[in-house]
Design a protein around this motif. Structure first.
Motif, mmCIF file in Angstrom:
data_model
loop_
_atom_site.group_PDB
_atom_site.id
_atom_site.type_symbol
_atom_site.label_atom_id
_atom_site.label_comp_id
_atom_site.label_asym_id
_atom_site.label_seq_id
_atom_site.Cartn_x
_atom_site.Cartn_y
_atom_site.Cartn_z
ATOM 1 N N SER A 45 0.837 -1.209 0.000
ATOM 2 C CA SER A 45 0.000 0.000 0.000
ATOM 3 C C SER A 45 0.864 1.248 0.000
ATOM 4 N N THR A 46 1.946 1.223 0.762
ATOM 5 C CA THR A 46 2.823 2.391 0.810
ATOM 6 C C THR A 46 3.413 2.667 -0.570
ATOM 7 N N LEU A 47 3.777 1.618 -1.291
ATOM 8 C CA LEU A 47 4.285 1.804 -2.654
ATOM 9 C C LEU A 47 3.235 2.480 -3.531
ATOM 10 N N LEU A 48 2.002 1.959 -3.518
ATOM 11 C CA LEU A 48 0.954 2.568 -4.353
ATOM 12 C C LEU A 48 0.726 4.016 -3.933
ATOM 13 N N ARG A 49 0.736 4.253 -2.621
ATOM 14 C CA ARG A 49 0.455 5.607 -2.137
ATOM 15 C C ARG A 49 1.584 6.568 -2.482
ATOM 16 N N CYS A 50 2.788 6.047 -2.634
ATOM 17 C CA CYS A 50 3.888 6.905 -3.090
ATOM 18 C C CYS A 50 3.756 7.222 -4.586
ATOM 19 N N VAL A 51 3.119 6.315 -5.343
ATOM 20 C CA VAL A 51 2.991 6.544 -6.787
ATOM 21 C C VAL A 51 1.996 7.670 -7.086
ATOM 22 N N ASN A 52 1.107 7.982 -6.176
ATOM 23 C CA ASN A 52 0.307 9.199 -6.407
ATOM 24 C C ASN A 52 0.508 10.237 -5.300
ATOM 25 N N LEU A 53 1.580 10.049 -4.549
ATOM 26 C CA LEU A 53 1.998 11.042 -3.563
ATOM 27 C C LEU A 53 0.988 11.262 -2.439
ATOM 28 N N LEU A 54 0.179 10.220 -2.155
ATOM 29 C CA LEU A 54 -0.581 10.247 -0.908
ATOM 30 C C LEU A 54 0.396 10.110 0.245
ATOM 31 N N GLU A 55 1.539 9.463 -0.022
ATOM 32 C CA GLU A 55 2.674 9.464 0.904
ATOM 33 C C GLU A 55 3.848 10.121 0.204
ATOM 34 N N GLU A 56 4.610 10.888 0.959
ATOM 35 C CA GLU A 56 5.781 11.531 0.383
ATOM 36 C C GLU A 56 6.997 10.616 0.557
ATOM 37 N N PRO A 57 7.634 10.231 -0.562
ATOM 38 C CA PRO A 57 8.809 9.373 -0.438
ATOM 39 C C PRO A 57 9.900 10.046 0.391
ATOM 40 N N THR A 58 10.650 9.236 1.121
ATOM 41 C CA THR A 58 11.785 9.758 1.880
ATOM 42 C C THR A 58 12.959 10.023 0.939
ATOM 43 N N ARG A 59 13.140 9.130 -0.021
ATOM 44 C CA ARG A 59 14.204 9.253 -1.026
ATOM 45 C C ARG A 59 13.755 8.585 -2.297
ATOM 46 N N GLY A 60 14.388 8.945 -3.409
ATOM 47 C CA GLY A 60 14.106 8.286 -4.678
ATOM 48 C C GLY A 60 13.174 9.098 -5.550
ATOM 49 N N GLN A 61 12.829 8.540 -6.682
ATOM 50 C CA GLN A 61 12.043 9.273 -7.666
ATOM 51 C C GLN A 61 10.843 8.464 -8.131
ATOM 52 N N VAL A 62 9.776 9.188 -8.450
ATOM 53 C CA VAL A 62 8.594 8.590 -9.063
ATOM 54 C C VAL A 62 8.216 9.439 -10.268
#
Ligand code: ADP
Ligand code: MG
Length: 244
Positions: A45-62
């Protein structure tokens, strides 16, 4: 693979000291369907939520299309409009009819006029087989029907990519098939999709690729025949054996 529609590079996400995503690299081609499987707590879920920025990644790019979501200057609302998301809990507006659930976000976010929003709503309700429920309230629908409305609501925004997070996990078993049939139709129409699911038959039949996650990393990434049919890693085999 065709030009990647979703690109995730060296993605890390921590909640406090808890590193939940530990370096995810993933590409989803245009029109590709990728099913993400893995044990509870593995970071799906965290991965999916990072793909639309519901969660802000700590590092890396999407990246989605040609836009980098992790660029601090990106217009995140504009990018998010290109991404539809469907959750385990349907999150319909309970005080609005089915048709109103589909028209409200179009009018608010896309500024469509009433007639246009109604036309798009009707077209998408027809796609999920629920035209006759337009004037019903969500509480009057089965769980499967509510989830199909949620899918139609996402589609009415004209997304380029659809993300599904365990869309059938909250449903009674006899209602799962109708929702999967709608997702299969979208896949056949060429929608780019990431689907977190425990439905292995769907993954085998519909996914172009299956990704197995455990402990915040991708352990295996391959065709359904490879990952589900002939898993190379003990962790994948252990996970799959417990589903049977
Ligand atoms: P999955 O979807 O594979 O079950 P999640 O991505 O939901 O896994 O969760 C991965 C880990 O991250 C879990 O340990 C969960 O407790 C933790 N986690 C998820 N969201 C948050 C949050 N908002 N705050 C703190 N921890 C979180
Ligand atoms: Mg989850």
């Amino acid at each position: 693979m065709s030009r990647p529609e979703i690109r995730v590079r060296a993605l890390h996400k921590s909640f406090g000291a808890d590193e939940v995503l530990r370096g995810i690299d993933l590409e989803v081609g245009r029109g590709e369907v990728v099913c993400v499987i893995g044990p509870s707590g593995s970071g799906k879920s965290t991965l999916l939520r990072c793909v639309n920025l519901l969660e802000e990644p700590t590092r890396g790019q999407v990246f989605v299309g040609d836009a980098e979501l992790t660029d601090p200057d990106v217009d995140i609302d504009a990018v998010r409009r290109r991404i539809g998301m469907v959750f385990q809990q349907f999150n319909l507006f309970p005080h609005l009819t089915v048709a109103e659930n589909l028209t409200l976000p179009q009018r608010r976010v896309l500024r469509r006029d009433k007639a246009e929003a109604a036309r798009v709503a009707a077209r998408n309700l027809a796609r999920v087989g629920l035209s006759e429920k337009a004037d019903a309230y969500p509480a009057a629908l089965s769980g499967g029907q509510q989830q199909r409305v949620a899918i139609a609501r996402a589609l009415a925004m004209g997304p380029e990519v659809m993300l599904f997070d365990e869309p059938t996990s909250a449903l009674d078993p006899e209602l799962v098939g109708d929702v999967l049939a709608v997702m299969r139709m979208l896949a056949d129409e060429g929608m780019t999709m990431m689907v977190v699911t425990h439905e292995m038959t769907f993954a085998r039949e519909v996914a172009d690729r299956v990704v197995f996650m455990d402990g915040g990393v991708i352990v295996e990434d391959g065709t359904p025949d490879q990952v589900i049919g002939a898993p190379r890693h003990a962790r994948t085999r252990h996970f799959l054996s417990r589903l049977l």
